[in-house]
Write an enzyme that holds these catalytic residues in place. Structure first.
Site, mmCIF file in Angstrom:
data_model
loop_
_atom_site.group_PDB
_atom_site.id
_atom_site.type_symbol
_atom_site.label_atom_id
_atom_site.label_comp_id
_atom_site.label_asym_id
_atom_site.label_seq_id
_atom_site.Cartn_x
_atom_site.Cartn_y
_atom_site.Cartn_z
ATOM 1 N N ARG A 39 0.833 -1.212 0.000
ATOM 2 C CA ARG A 39 0.000 0.000 0.000
ATOM 3 C C ARG A 39 0.860 1.252 0.000
ATOM 4 O O ARG A 39 0.536 2.243 -0.662
ATOM 5 C CB ARG A 39 -0.973 -0.022 1.182
ATOM 6 C CG ARG A 39 -2.186 0.913 1.030
ATOM 7 C CD ARG A 39 -1.954 2.294 1.622
ATOM 8 N NE ARG A 39 -1.439 2.171 2.955
ATOM 9 C CZ ARG A 39 -0.427 2.888 3.429
ATOM 10 N NH1 ARG A 39 0.162 3.816 2.694
ATOM 11 N NH2 ARG A 39 0.033 2.688 4.653
ATOM 12 N N LEU A 50 10.216 14.904 1.099
ATOM 13 C CA LEU A 50 9.955 16.058 1.960
ATOM 14 C C LEU A 50 10.819 15.965 3.227
ATOM 15 O O LEU A 50 11.533 16.897 3.575
ATOM 16 C CB LEU A 50 8.460 16.119 2.321
ATOM 17 C CG LEU A 50 8.052 17.288 3.218
ATOM 18 C CD1 LEU A 50 8.284 18.621 2.521
ATOM 19 C CD2 LEU A 50 6.564 17.159 3.614
ATOM 20 N N THR A 51 10.767 14.792 3.908
ATOM 21 C CA THR A 51 11.489 14.594 5.162
ATOM 22 C C THR A 51 13.003 14.657 4.937
ATOM 23 O O THR A 51 13.502 14.224 3.896
ATOM 24 C CB THR A 51 11.118 13.218 5.752
ATOM 25 O OG1 THR A 51 9.696 13.147 5.848
ATOM 26 C CG2 THR A 51 11.735 13.004 7.122
ATOM 27 N N THR A 60 10.354 6.654 0.587
ATOM 28 C CA THR A 60 9.804 5.419 0.013
ATOM 29 C C THR A 60 10.009 5.435 -1.501
ATOM 30 O O THR A 60 9.762 6.467 -2.140
ATOM 31 C CB THR A 60 8.300 5.321 0.351
ATOM 32 O OG1 THR A 60 8.149 5.390 1.762
ATOM 33 C CG2 THR A 60 7.705 4.025 -0.178
ATOM 34 N N ARG A 87 -2.611 10.287 3.406
ATOM 35 C CA ARG A 87 -3.185 9.928 4.721
ATOM 36 C C ARG A 87 -4.575 9.348 4.571
ATOM 37 O O ARG A 87 -4.978 8.470 5.320
ATOM 38 C CB ARG A 87 -3.314 11.191 5.583
ATOM 39 C CG ARG A 87 -2.019 11.633 6.133
ATOM 40 C CD ARG A 87 -2.103 13.022 6.697
ATOM 41 N NE ARG A 87 -0.747 13.452 6.958
ATOM 42 C CZ ARG A 87 -0.350 14.702 7.062
ATOM 43 N NH1 ARG A 87 -1.230 15.685 6.938
ATOM 44 N NH2 ARG A 87 0.898 14.975 7.297
ATOM 45 N N LEU A 115 -2.246 -16.115 18.667
ATOM 46 C CA LEU A 115 -1.476 -17.103 17.910
ATOM 47 C C LEU A 115 -0.292 -17.669 18.697
ATOM 48 O O LEU A 115 0.430 -18.539 18.185
ATOM 49 C CB LEU A 115 -0.987 -16.506 16.575
ATOM 50 C CG LEU A 115 -1.968 -16.660 15.417
ATOM 51 C CD1 LEU A 115 -3.200 -15.794 15.594
ATOM 52 C CD2 LEU A 115 -1.308 -16.362 14.086
ATOM 53 N N GLU A 167 3.545 10.062 7.447
ATOM 54 C CA GLU A 167 2.340 10.816 7.060
ATOM 55 C C GLU A 167 1.735 11.542 8.252
ATOM 56 O O GLU A 167 0.507 11.589 8.413
ATOM 57 C CB GLU A 167 1.291 9.877 6.446
ATOM 58 C CG GLU A 167 1.754 9.199 5.190
ATOM 59 C CD GLU A 167 1.779 10.135 4.014
ATOM 60 O OE1 GLU A 167 1.304 11.284 4.148
ATOM 61 O OE2 GLU A 167 2.303 9.738 2.977
HETATM 62 P P1 FAD Z 1 10.280 13.729 14.491
HETATM 63 O O1 FAD Z 1 9.512 14.802 13.796
HETATM 64 O O2 FAD Z 1 11.696 14.000 14.859
HETATM 65 O O3 FAD Z 1 9.449 13.296 15.772
HETATM 66 C C1 FAD Z 1 9.990 12.473 16.825
HETATM 67 C C2 FAD Z 1 8.927 12.369 17.916
HETATM 68 O O4 FAD Z 1 8.632 13.685 18.421
HETATM 69 C C3 FAD Z 1 7.594 11.823 17.393
HETATM 70 O O5 FAD Z 1 6.967 11.059 18.402
HETATM 71 C C4 FAD Z 1 6.795 13.079 17.136
HETATM 72 O O6 FAD Z 1 5.379 12.876 17.172
HETATM 73 C C5 FAD Z 1 7.239 13.946 18.300
HETATM 74 N N1 FAD Z 1 6.993 15.363 18.015
HETATM 75 C C6 FAD Z 1 7.526 16.160 17.041
HETATM 76 N N2 FAD Z 1 7.011 17.386 17.103
HETATM 77 C C7 FAD Z 1 6.105 17.387 18.117
HETATM 78 C C8 FAD Z 1 5.223 18.359 18.673
HETATM 79 N N3 FAD Z 1 5.133 19.605 18.175
HETATM 80 N N4 FAD Z 1 4.451 17.992 19.710
HETATM 81 C C9 FAD Z 1 4.501 16.740 20.219
HETATM 82 N N5 FAD Z 1 5.300 15.767 19.743
HETATM 83 C C10 FAD Z 1 6.089 16.087 18.701
HETATM 84 N N6 FAD Z 1 8.950 11.064 4.286
HETATM 85 C C11 FAD Z 1 8.874 11.571 3.015
HETATM 86 O O7 FAD Z 1 9.029 12.770 2.801
HETATM 87 N N7 FAD Z 1 8.634 10.738 1.946
HETATM 88 C C12 FAD Z 1 8.459 9.399 2.096
HETATM 89 O O8 FAD Z 1 8.244 8.692 1.106
HETATM 90 C C13 FAD Z 1 8.544 8.837 3.418
HETATM 91 N N8 FAD Z 1 8.448 7.477 3.596
HETATM 92 C C14 FAD Z 1 8.662 6.962 4.862
HETATM 93 C C15 FAD Z 1 8.733 5.574 5.031
HETATM 94 C C16 FAD Z 1 8.997 5.022 6.282
HETATM 95 C C17 FAD Z 1 9.109 3.537 6.434
HETATM 96 C C18 FAD Z 1 9.157 5.875 7.400
HETATM 97 C C19 FAD Z 1 9.418 5.309 8.762
HETATM 98 C C20 FAD Z 1 9.106 7.242 7.241
HETATM 99 C C21 FAD Z 1 8.875 7.804 5.977
HETATM 100 N N9 FAD Z 1 8.875 9.195 5.783
HETATM 101 C C22 FAD Z 1 8.787 9.724 4.507
HETATM 102 C C23 FAD Z 1 9.205 10.095 6.900
HETATM 103 C C24 FAD Z 1 8.051 10.378 7.838
HETATM 104 O O9 FAD Z 1 7.094 11.162 7.216
HETATM 105 C C25 FAD Z 1 8.652 11.012 9.102
HETATM 106 O O10 FAD Z 1 9.293 9.962 9.801
HETATM 107 C C26 FAD Z 1 7.611 11.671 9.971
HETATM 108 O O11 FAD Z 1 7.157 12.860 9.386
HETATM 109 C C27 FAD Z 1 8.153 11.998 11.379
HETATM 110 O O12 FAD Z 1 9.354 12.664 11.291
HETATM 111 P P2 FAD Z 1 10.614 12.119 12.146
HETATM 112 O O13 FAD Z 1 10.714 10.672 11.978
HETATM 113 O O14 FAD Z 1 11.759 12.977 11.796
HETATM 114 O O15 FAD Z 1 10.196 12.361 13.651
#
Ligand code: FAD
Length: 389
Positions: free
Chosen positions: A95, A136-137, A169, A248, A343, A368
Site C-alpha cells: 500500500r 519532503l522529510t 519510500t 493519509r 497465535l 504521514e
Molecule cells: P520527528 O519529527 O523528529 O518526531 C519524533 C517524535 O517527536 C515523534 O513522536 C513526534 O510525534 C514527536 N513530536 C515532534 N514534534 C512534536 C510536537 N510539536 N508535539 C509533540 N510531539 C512532537 N517522508 C517523506 O518525505 N517521503 C516518504 O516517502 C517517506 N516514507 C517513509 C517511510 C517510512 C518507512 C518511514 C518510517 C518514514 C517515511 N517518511 C517519509 C518520513 C516520515 O514522514 C517522518 O518519519 C515523519 O514525518 C516523522 O518525522 P521524524 O521521523 O523525523 O520524527
C-alpha cells in the site's frame, strides 16, 4: 437471517456500492495471486521487487487511480480507499508503494505540473513503467517541514539543488523524484530524474518495519536542473502538505485492511488450535480479545466509509483525515498485537501475517504525520488553540 459474518459482524461491507465491491474483489484477488504467496520471503529478505510488481499494479489500474486523464483511472475517493484497504490487507509496504506513487508523486505532478511535465510522466507512472518518489522529510527535519534545509538557488536559467532527503519510500528505485526545497520565494517542488549528475539514492539499512518496501536517503550535491524542472503551480509548503492529505486518506482505509487480516488470522487460529482439550476460541479470555477486536475493526471501517463519502462530496477537511488516520492506525496496531497473543508462538513467525503487520504498522503510526501531530491537529480543531510549538 442466521449468524452474522464473524469477519464483518456489523455488515459494514453492505455500505459499499456494487462498483466499490467489484474493486474490492478485484484487488483482493490480485493480492492473493501475485503478492501474498511472496510476502513472507520479501519481508524476511527486506526486498520488494518494484520493477516486476509496478507494471502489474499499473494493469490493475491502482496507480494514481483517483486522478483524471493522462492514463489514470479517474476513480472516486471511496473506490481508491477500498483498493488501499485490500492492498494493505496484504502488506503495508504494498500500500505504501501505491500511496507514494499515486497520492504523492503523481498527484504532485497532476496538481502542480506543467502540461509538458504531466504528459511526460503521468502515463508512464500510471502504467507502472516508471516509478516515482516524494522527498519532503530530511535527516534533521521530520514533523516540522517548514524548517527544511534542502535549498534550490537560481543560476542563470537553471536551478542548483543542494541538500538531503531521508526515509524516502521508493527512493532508490525511482525514475523521477519529486523533491521539495526552500528557495528565495518559499518552498518549491522539483522533478529530478534518475541519473541526474550529483543526485544519489542509498537504501536505509536495518529496518525492522515495512521491510517489503524500499526506503532510501536522497543526496543532492550541486544538482543542476533546467528551469522547467520546477513544478510551476506549487507555491509554498501548502503544496506538499495537501499531497500528504491525500496519502493519509489512503492510510485510514489501508489500516482497516491490515487490521482485518490480523483479526481473520486470529479467528481462524482460535477455531483450530486446541489446548486443555478444547479450541482456544472456547475460552472466555480469547473470546474477550476477539470481541474487542471485532468492535474496533468495524468502528474503524465505519470511520473509513464515512470519510470516503465526505471526500466524494468534496467535504472532507484535514481534521477529518487526521481523525481517520489517528484512530485507524492506532486501532490496527492494537488489533495486530492482540492477534499476535492469540497465535502464541506461531504469531511471531512469517508463517502468519500478524507480527509482520504489527511491525509494519509502527511505520504507519509515524509516517504521514505522527500520531502525536494528528492529536495536535484534532486538539486544535476542538479548542481553537494550536499547540505545535
Ligand atoms: P520527528 O519529527 O523528529 O518526531 C519524533 C517524535 O517527536 C515523534 O513522536 C513526534 O510525534 C514527536 N513530536 C515532534 N514534534 C512534536 C510536537 N510539536 N508535539 C509533540 N510531539 C512532537 N517522508 C517523506 O518525505 N517521503 C516518504 O516517502 C517517506 N516514507 C517513509 C517511510 C517510512 C518507512 C518511514 C518510517 C518514514 C517515511 N517518511 C517519509 C518520513 C516520515 O514522514 C517522518 O518519519 C515523519 O514525518 C516523522 O518525522 P521524524 O521521523 O523525523 O520524527
Amino acid at each position: 437471517a442466521g449468524r452474522p459474518d464473524p469477519l464483518d459482524l456489523l455488515g459494514v461491507d453492505e455500505l459499499l456500492t456494487e462498483d466499490e465491491r467489484l474493486i474490492r474483489d478485484t484487488v483482493r484477488a490480485f493480492t492473493e495471486r501475485h503478492i501474498r504467496p511472496h510476502l513472507a520471503d520479501w519481508f524476511e529478505h527486506g526486498t520488494f521487487p518494484v520493477r516486476e510488481i509496478a507494471p502489474e499494479l499499473g494493469k490493475l489500474g491502482v496507480l494514481g487511480m483517483h486522478l483524471d486523464g493522462y492514463g489514470c483511472t479517474g476513480s472516486t475517493a471511496t473506490e481508491y480507499g477500498v483498493a488501499c484497504m485490500e492492498l494493505e490487507a496484504a502488506d503495508s509496504g504494498l500500500r505504501s508503494f501505491v500511496s507514494v506513487q499515486g497520492s504523492l508523486a503523481m498527484r504532485s505532478i497532476h496538481a502542480y505540473g506543467s502540461e509538458e511535465q504531466k504528459l511526460r510522466w503521468l502515463p508512464e507512472l500510471a502504467a507502472g513503467r516508471a516509478v516515482g518518489c516524494f522527498g519532503l522529510t530530511e535527516p534533521e527535519v521530520g514533523s516540522d517541514p517548514a524548517a527544511m534545509r534542502t535549498r534550490a538557488r537560481r543560476d542563470g536559467g537553471d536551478w542548483i539543488l543542494d541538500g538531503a532527503k531521508m526515509w524516502i519510500t521508493n527512493g532508490s528505485v525511482s525514475d523521477v523524484a519529486v523533491v521539495w526545497a526552500a528557495t528565495e520565494d518559499g518552498v518549491r517542488g522539483f522533478l529530478v530524474p534518475r541519473g541526474t549528475p550529483g543526485f544519489t539514492a542509498t537504501d536505509i539499512p536495518g529496518k525492522l518495519s515495512l521491510r517489503a518496501s524500499v526506503t532510501s536517503e536522497l543526496a543532492f550535491d550541486g544538482v543542476r536542473l533546467p528551469a522547467d524542472a520546477m513544478l510551476p503551480e506549487a507555491r509554498g509548503l501548502r503544496a506538499p502538505l495537501s499531497g500528504l492529505g491525500e496519502a493519509r486518506y489512503g492510510i485510514l482505509w489501508g489500516t482497516v485492511g491490515a487490521a482485518r487480516d490480523c483479526y481473520r488470522a486470529a479467528v481462524e487460529y482460535a477455531r483450530d488450535r486446541e489446548q486443555f482439550g478444547r479450541p482456544i476460541g472456547g475460552f472466555q479470555l480469547t473470546q474477550q480479545k476477539l470481541v474487542d477486536m471485532a468492535l474496533e475493526l468495524e468502528k474503524a471501517y465505519l470511520v473509513a466509509v464515512r470519510i470516503g463519502r465526505l471526500k466524494d462530496e468534496g467535504r472532507a477537511q484535514p481534521a477529518h483525515i487526521s481523525f481517520g488516520k489517528l484512530n485507524n492506525v492506532r486501532t490496527a496496531l492494537e488489533i495486530a498485537r492482540t492477534a499476535r497473543t492469540i497465535l502464541g508462538a506461531n504469531g511471531i513467525t512469517t508463517a502468519y501475517p500478524v507480527l509482520r503487520h504489527a511491525n509494519n504498522l509502527e511505520s504507519v503510526l509515524t509516517y504521514e504525520g505522527t500520531s502525536e501531530i494528528h492529536t495536535l491537529v484534532l486538539g486544535e480543531a476542538i479548542t481553537g488553540e494550536a499547540a505545535y510549538r
